[in-house]
Motif scaffolding. Sequence first.
Motif, PDB file in Angstrom:
ATOM      1  N   GLY A   1      -1.147 -21.753 -18.257  1.00  0.00           N
ATOM      2  CA  GLY A   1      -2.185 -21.623 -19.281  1.00  0.00           C
ATOM      3  C   GLY A   1      -3.584 -21.847 -18.735  1.00  0.00           C
ATOM      4  N   HIS A   2      -3.787 -22.904 -17.951  1.00  0.00           N
ATOM      5  CA  HIS A   2      -5.138 -23.229 -17.491  1.00  0.00           C
ATOM      6  C   HIS A   2      -5.740 -22.141 -16.608  1.00  0.00           C
ATOM      7  CE1 HIS A   2      -4.653 -26.829 -19.587  1.00  0.00           C
ATOM      8  NE2 HIS A   2      -4.112 -27.578 -18.656  1.00  0.00           N
ATOM      9  N   GLY A   3      -4.912 -21.293 -16.061  1.00  0.00           N
ATOM     10  CA  GLY A   3      -5.422 -20.166 -15.291  1.00  0.00           C
ATOM     11  C   GLY A   3      -6.291 -19.234 -16.132  1.00  0.00           C
ATOM     12  N   TYR A   4      -6.123 -19.260 -17.446  1.00  0.00           N
ATOM     13  CA  TYR A   4      -6.922 -18.390 -18.319  1.00  0.00           C
ATOM     14  C   TYR A   4      -8.292 -18.964 -18.613  1.00  0.00           C
ATOM     15  CZ  TYR A   4      -2.699 -15.751 -18.993  1.00  0.00           C
ATOM     16  OH  TYR A   4      -1.599 -14.976 -18.766  1.00  0.00           O
ATOM     17  N   SER A   5      -8.462 -20.258 -18.406  1.00  0.00           N
ATOM     18  CA  SER A   5      -9.761 -20.866 -18.664  1.00  0.00           C
ATOM     19  C   SER A   5     -10.772 -20.378 -17.640  1.00  0.00           C
ATOM     20  CB  SER A   5      -9.646 -22.384 -18.559  1.00  0.00           C
ATOM     21  OG  SER A   5     -10.933 -22.955 -18.574  1.00  0.00           O
ATOM     22  N   SER A   6     -11.985 -20.096 -18.081  1.00  0.00           N
ATOM     23  CA  SER A   6     -13.019 -19.722 -17.118  1.00  0.00           C
ATOM     24  C   SER A   6     -13.270 -20.847 -16.132  1.00  0.00           C
ATOM     25  CB  SER A   6     -14.326 -19.375 -17.844  1.00  0.00           C
ATOM     26  OG  SER A   6     -14.142 -18.292 -18.716  1.00  0.00           O
ATOM     27  N   PHE A   7     -13.022 -22.082 -16.549  1.00  0.00           N
ATOM     28  CA  PHE A   7     -13.215 -23.217 -15.636  1.00  0.00           C
ATOM     29  C   PHE A   7     -12.209 -23.189 -14.494  1.00  0.00           C
ATOM     30  CE2 PHE A   7     -14.171 -25.409 -19.904  1.00  0.00           C
ATOM     31  CZ  PHE A   7     -15.398 -24.779 -19.983  1.00  0.00           C
ATOM     32  N   GLY A   8     -11.156 -22.420 -14.639  1.00  0.00           N
ATOM     33  CA  GLY A   8     -10.192 -22.267 -13.552  1.00  0.00           C
ATOM     34  C   GLY A   8     -10.866 -21.680 -12.320  1.00  0.00           C
ATOM     35  N   GLY A   9     -11.789 -20.773 -12.560  1.00  0.00           N
ATOM     36  CA  GLY A   9     -12.585 -20.253 -11.451  1.00  0.00           C
ATOM     37  C   GLY A   9     -12.007 -19.016 -10.788  1.00  0.00           C
ATOM     38  N   ILE A  10     -10.810 -18.612 -11.135  1.00  0.00           N
ATOM     39  CA  ILE A  10     -10.257 -17.424 -10.495  1.00  0.00           C
ATOM     40  C   ILE A  10     -10.612 -16.151 -11.272  1.00  0.00           C
ATOM     41  CG2 ILE A  10      -8.174 -16.275  -9.636  1.00  0.00           C
ATOM     42  CD1 ILE A  10      -6.864 -18.942  -9.282  1.00  0.00           C
ATOM     43  N   GLY A  11     -10.566 -16.221 -12.600  1.00  0.00           N
ATOM     44  CA  GLY A  11     -10.741 -15.018 -13.408  1.00  0.00           C
ATOM     45  C   GLY A  11     -12.043 -14.271 -13.150  1.00  0.00           C
ATOM     46  N   THR A  12     -13.150 -14.999 -13.187  1.00  0.00           N
ATOM     47  CA  THR A  12     -14.450 -14.361 -12.989  1.00  0.00           C
ATOM     48  C   THR A  12     -14.562 -13.804 -11.577  1.00  0.00           C
ATOM     49  OG1 THR A  12     -15.322 -16.053 -14.460  1.00  0.00           O
ATOM     50  CG2 THR A  12     -16.926 -14.734 -13.254  1.00  0.00           C
ATOM     51  N   TRP A  13     -14.105 -14.577 -10.641  1.00  0.00           N
ATOM     52  CA  TRP A  13     -14.144 -14.154  -9.243  1.00  0.00           C
ATOM     53  C   TRP A  13     -13.334 -12.875  -9.038  1.00  0.00           C
ATOM     54  CZ3 TRP A  13     -16.748 -14.301  -5.074  1.00  0.00           C
ATOM     55  CH2 TRP A  13     -16.162 -14.088  -3.818  1.00  0.00           C
ATOM     56  N   TYR A  14     -12.174 -12.846  -9.623  1.00  0.00           N
ATOM     57  CA  TYR A  14     -11.300 -11.679  -9.581  1.00  0.00           C
ATOM     58  C   TYR A  14     -12.001 -10.462 -10.175  1.00  0.00           C
ATOM     59  CZ  TYR A  14      -7.535  -8.659 -11.467  1.00  0.00           C
ATOM     60  OH  TYR A  14      -6.746  -7.602 -11.826  1.00  0.00           O
ATOM     61  N   ALA A  15     -12.551 -10.631 -11.381  1.00  0.00           N
ATOM     62  CA  ALA A  15     -13.167  -9.492 -12.067  1.00  0.00           C
ATOM     63  C   ALA A  15     -14.374  -8.965 -11.287  1.00  0.00           C
ATOM     64  CB  ALA A  15     -13.570  -9.884 -13.483  1.00  0.00           C
ATOM     65  N   ASP A  16     -15.133  -9.864 -10.677  1.00  0.00           N
ATOM     66  CA  ASP A  16     -16.283  -9.406  -9.889  1.00  0.00           C
ATOM     67  C   ASP A  16     -15.850  -8.690  -8.608  1.00  0.00           C
ATOM     68  OD1 ASP A  16     -18.183 -10.274 -11.677  1.00  0.00           O
ATOM     69  OD2 ASP A  16     -18.699 -12.099 -10.581  1.00  0.00           O
ATOM     70  N   TYR A  17     -14.700  -9.073  -8.090  1.00  0.00           N
ATOM     71  CA  TYR A  17     -14.236  -8.453  -6.838  1.00  0.00           C
ATOM     72  C   TYR A  17     -13.553  -7.114  -7.055  1.00  0.00           C
ATOM     73  CZ  TYR A  17     -11.932  -7.679  -2.392  1.00  0.00           C
ATOM     74  OH  TYR A  17     -11.528  -7.123  -1.216  1.00  0.00           O
TER      75      TYR A  17
END
Lengths: 682, 682
Positions: free
Chosen positions: A417-433
């Motif tokens: 679940g916490h992987g979905y939080s923006s605070f996880g830090g992966i989601g935004t990085w992934y989307a930008d890449y």
Amino acid sequence: GVDILKSERSKSKISVDKLSDFLFTKEVIERQDRILKILQAEKVFDKSQNYFDGRVERFKTSLARAKKLRQLQVKHNWNRDEYMVANELISEPTPYGLHASMYLTTLEGQGTPEQHKLFLEPAQNYKAIGCYAQTELGHGSNVRGLETTATWNPEDKTFILHSPHLTASKWWIGSLGRTANHAVVMAQLIIAGKTYGPHPFVCQIRDMKTHEPLEGVHVGDIGPKFGYNTMDNGFLLLNKVKVPHINMLARFSRVDPETNKYVKPSSPSLIYGTLTWVRSTIVLQSGGVLARGVAIATRYAAVRRQFQDRDAPADANSENQVLNYTMVQYRLLPLLAATFALHFTGKAMMGLYQENQKNMNSEAAKTSNASRGPGPEETHSGSDLLADLHATSCGLKALGSTTAAEGLEVCRRACGGHGYSSFGGIGTWYADYLPTTTWEGDNYMLTQQVARYLLKSARAVLKGNAPNNDTTKIFTTFLQKQDMGAAHDVLGSDSDLVAAFAWRTSFLTFEALKHRDVEKNSWNSLLVDFWRLSTAHSQYLVVKNFYDALQSGSLRYELDPGTIDILHKLFRLYALNTLQQEASEFYSSAAVTVRQIQLARTKTVMKLLEEIRPHALSLVDAWNFPDWQLDSSLGRKDGKVYEDMFYRASELNPLNGLTVDPYPDSDILIKKDETAKFKSKL
Amino acid sequence: GVDILKSERSKSKISVDKLSDFLFTKEVIERQDRILKILQAEKVFDKSQNYFDGRVERFKTSLARAKKLRQLQVKHNWNRDEYMVANELISEPTPYGLHASMYLTTLEGQGTPEQHKLFLEPAQNYKAIGCYAQTELGHGSNVRGLETTATWNPEDKTFILHSPHLTASKWWIGSLGRTANHAVVMAQLIIAGKTYGPHPFVCQIRDMKTHEPLEGVHVGDIGPKFGYNTMDNGFLLLNKVKVPHINMLARFSRVDPETNKYVKPSSPSLIYGTLTWVRSTIVLQSGGVLARGVAIATRYAAVRRQFQDRDAPADANSENQVLNYTMVQYRLLPLLAATFALHFTGKAMMGLYQENQKNMNSEAAKTSNASRGPGPEETHSGSDLLADLHATSCGLKALGSTTAAEGLEVCRRACGGHGYSSFGGIGTWYADYLPTTTWEGDNYMLTQQVARYLLKSARAVLKGNAPNNDTTKIFTTFLQKQDMGAAHDVLGSDSDLVAAFAWRTSFLTFEALKHRDVEKNSWNSLLVDFWRLSTAHSQYLVVKNFYDALQSGSLRYELDPGTIDILHKLFRLYALNTLQQEASEFYSSAAVTVRQIQLARTKTVMKLLEEIRPHALSLVDAWNFPDWQLDSSLGRKDGKVYEDMFYRASELNPLNGLTVDPYPDSDILIKKDETAKFKSKL
Ligand SMILES: Cc1cc2nc3c(=O)[nH]c(=O)nc-3n(C[C@H](O)[C@H](O)[C@H](O)COP(=O)(O)OP(=O)(O)OC[C@H]3O[C@@H](n4cnc5c(N)ncnc54)[C@H](O)[C@@H]3O)c2cc1C
Ligand SMILES: Cc1cc2nc3c(=O)[nH]c(=O)nc-3n(C[C@H](O)[C@H](O)[C@H](O)COP(=O)(O)OP(=O)(O)OC[C@H]3O[C@@H](n4cnc5c(N)ncnc54)[C@H](O)[C@@H]3O)c2cc1C
């Protein structure tokens, strides 16, 4: 979290610092530390509101950051590398992104000395801000199909730039939407009614003072995106905009203003060179890009405890770290191995590229007049190597960026679940890449170029007139042994493992060649085969480069045997896991037996996961990401996951300034709005 | 675009309307049309600013929509199904989401009649707004590990709800962040120092008038996410909050207020039932979820032209539709096949579920007192079927939602650059759907339950005391034929194709059983095998359900032979493409030969793509998505892709209200801010 990570770290004997030095060199690491301090001292780079702002605010902040970054560059006299390090620490695209890369590079590479003076110098000093406008609404991959025209007007010696249809609108152009006042516009050159294909033209688009669009220019931002929202990708429609003769970048080809004739380039291979360089950079970065996700997920999976082990004694008290579950290891550790594999591959590619440049330059020096820059005719020699390098860079760009992008999503999902939080830090990085899989050659399209090159090499080998390089060597070996069979000892010997990958590439190449040359199948009908072939070949290259890196002398000199042993295990994990995933091609080519694949799948890979597990944390630490860069609650180096999540949610989150009226039949929506007090100030 | 799509549609003889009716029934389609008109007439549902707003604005709009939707429900007297249709047309999570689903369902299912009166009735009338608070910062999958406590106080007959640590904070709770004033809180029941595991308690958390948190309640929104941002997922810390005895939901277990003793549930299988229902719903929806992406990408790929065919005659003029490239077909058409496969599978699952409910209810009726609802003791019968159904729903939930989520990303990427634009319509939809792979059982975790069930069934078959169902039947067949071999004619016979999937499941089950029962391997060491097994079994179920649907009598009655023929091709594409992708397990189980796989891979699948291609557009049309629902420039039914992209970018995009100062050494950031004029008004 804190204690767990401490004890994790104490369990591995890997010397993290030495491994970092080996990967990046001491100098690079010190440089990063130095620049990090400078950035952290500037309020504008504070990341704490990044995840909350809407697009307009994020863009504003990002522009402010871009400006400050440029000011710091001037102040500290940073060179290009130092500027890039700062950019990576900030970790978001800024509105100067395309100015600092493609605009400058294109002027530099394709302009004459006169044009350098006129366009490049002000651009380097940020007196003019530019972008690179190639893609259109209707055309991206097919550059020859661009619709924007540049018509030569012999009367007044100008070009008329024009967008004849809506689909001719430039589109996706980074930095164009709100920021740039100049663009390099790729347009079809037309002289006396005849079309000569796309050429680059410098075009001013906004007033240097008011920043309003010039007459005939319709320009704007193309809107919100899946990622990359701090960048103002733009559109541009030109309505018969005139530019003088000097605005066509003329290093390779030009229009003679006296005769009104087209002067064509003598060799296109230098442009080839730039593309190769850009793609090699993507390969080199892909390891680090993925490593961020792997570092975050691995640290979190070490802190996160969930369930007791099913076979644990009944009195066992504490829950298991999820990193101990083989299902989690199977998802994360092969990606950890891939980060190293891609890193070493990228390094090797860059090395080859530079060596090749050197060769070409020294050959060029022999024949050229010292008083001018190297012209196109000097780039012809070494073009065999360049062709190999170009194909390699296409295939590895596709494989590297796909591995990194898809791997990041695996890491994110491994965080539950916490992987979905923006605070996880992966989601935004992934989307930008993610766009990296599409730009600089769509990853599927690139595979056709790799296949074309491999087919060509195979034909040359069969004819006996092949140049001597690694590709032709593995084909020759394959042809010699084809009828004897291979019997690669993939589970026992690392070099056999590499050879099995080479065998598979060769097999697929000669199969494809048969389909194309003997059975005369259409190109289109073979695209899926080509894609498989290119993937297979690129995987071979990664496996081979990882293997070669482990044979290097400096490795044995810089690292202790324990660390080297783990790197070998990572090599085997990457190679054997890839092998079992792509099993079908390995057995149908008879590179290995069905039994070997079954063993790799159910035994060897699982054993390697177990052996690498205790070192996972040290291995991600060796990537040396500062917390400030990762900006992730889950990936904090100290393991304070929950405290940080809670702090950000309850203290920084503007939505909590909103008190609503929850009843459907009430007219009031918001009872109290205190969101403003959470807003960051620039 | 318009002409291309017209000519595409004219090329296929599939009767789109009849196929739609067959998939959904006429009644459902008419219902959707009726509701769509009502929604489109309301200004608050206007979608044109959806992609531009920041989170706070999006949340506000979403709350306004939730309220309006509820008002419309009352006004038009919509039942649950009609409300759901409206929700799907709006296509974004709203702050009433968890109230309308989990809060009501839990009260209904787990409350006594007295509790229904007290809690359910006001909730149904939206006098109280609730949520379902199970997950905590520290625990999600492992529900038994929850840390929130509910301590029985015999003095005043109350429960004291308490969060003893930071990690006990409820987290991720939909509708809790800003909207709900009630929660069902799952907490460890403690009586006289002894813990009885997690139980549901109704807890008021905000004042019914002021909407401020009550004393002892620390509540708020958890912050921005990768998707799902129109929902206020919340956190909740409780500091010794007292609730009366009646607030423990007591249908299954309770505390006797006289004796202070725990009264335990006689059978947990009804709760089992709800979980099964929720997961079956996810399976049923997965086909439609994926179909949205496939519809968008397929339409765009038909409109998009790029490059001329390499083998086209030199005088060919126009560029090729990218849908004609086999590489694009290979990415999209198997997903198109998957949409139908999942749809039929979901239907079949729902049918089984309802049948089972009926059986259980009629058995219950025989024994129960008509004056009260069915108690837990009546749910015991039929539990064998329920166990099978439960395992099936776990496996298919995992496979269906993974296929849909990952398939959507494939569709998005197939759109090239424009796939990244929010106007494409896939990205946002994908991100909002993605959590489905993690909630209601993380997709990896669920595979353990499937494996456990299959192992149990296999043991029963070996012992000869197995119940009679499909799973035990395929195991029995496998055991009988194991030594004779299988020789499935997968390329020639559809029923053999189904049998090959059954064979592979059985093989993997008995392999896993050997590892566990004979070799005594630890559970943890087998997790990857279990995941593979569950995936294999679920793929078998999808293939079988698709096959069965094609044998149904109504099919032959409602559809013409041409359409039926295409559905058969889609079946074969789904099955054979899955087979070639998972080749390794098919050949190692000897379900098929290496040669068959090679043929499937290089010939049969490619042939099927070619045959389905002309009907692709009609097949996605049959899914019957209104443009308003898709909200996508790329997926417009009329093909006006570029016009719509341009309109949205240039006319609706607030960033274009910003005029910046582009120079790094200027103090001014924004010269002119006219963004406000783009803002939507509620
Ligand atoms: C975030 C972002 C930033 C960008 N920045 C810039 C910039 O600054 N300047 C600039 O000029 N451009 C920029 N671009 C544009 C980018 O370079 C193009 O989007 C990219 O080249 C892909 O081209 P396309 O969109 O036309 O895809 P298309 O060619 O339309 O591809 C659509 C689909 O068709 C397939 N396809 C197409 N042709 C074939 C074929 N012959 N065989 C098989 N399959 C085929 C592709 O694989 C893809 O799936 C940017 C794009 C993005 C997303
Ligand atoms: C958008 C969203 C909305 C939600 N809404 C609600 C809501 O309204 N109410 C509510 O109560 N909850 C809600 N949730 C929470 C959700 O149900 C949980 O996130 C989910 O159950 C996963 O649990 P977790 O986060 O604890 O994952 P974890 O259990 O911590 O999993 C972390 C990782 O470890 C792995 N793992 C864990 N245990 C094992 C094991 N034994 N073997 C192998 N691997 C293992 C998992 O596969 C995963 O990769 C929501 C979540 C999201 C993302």
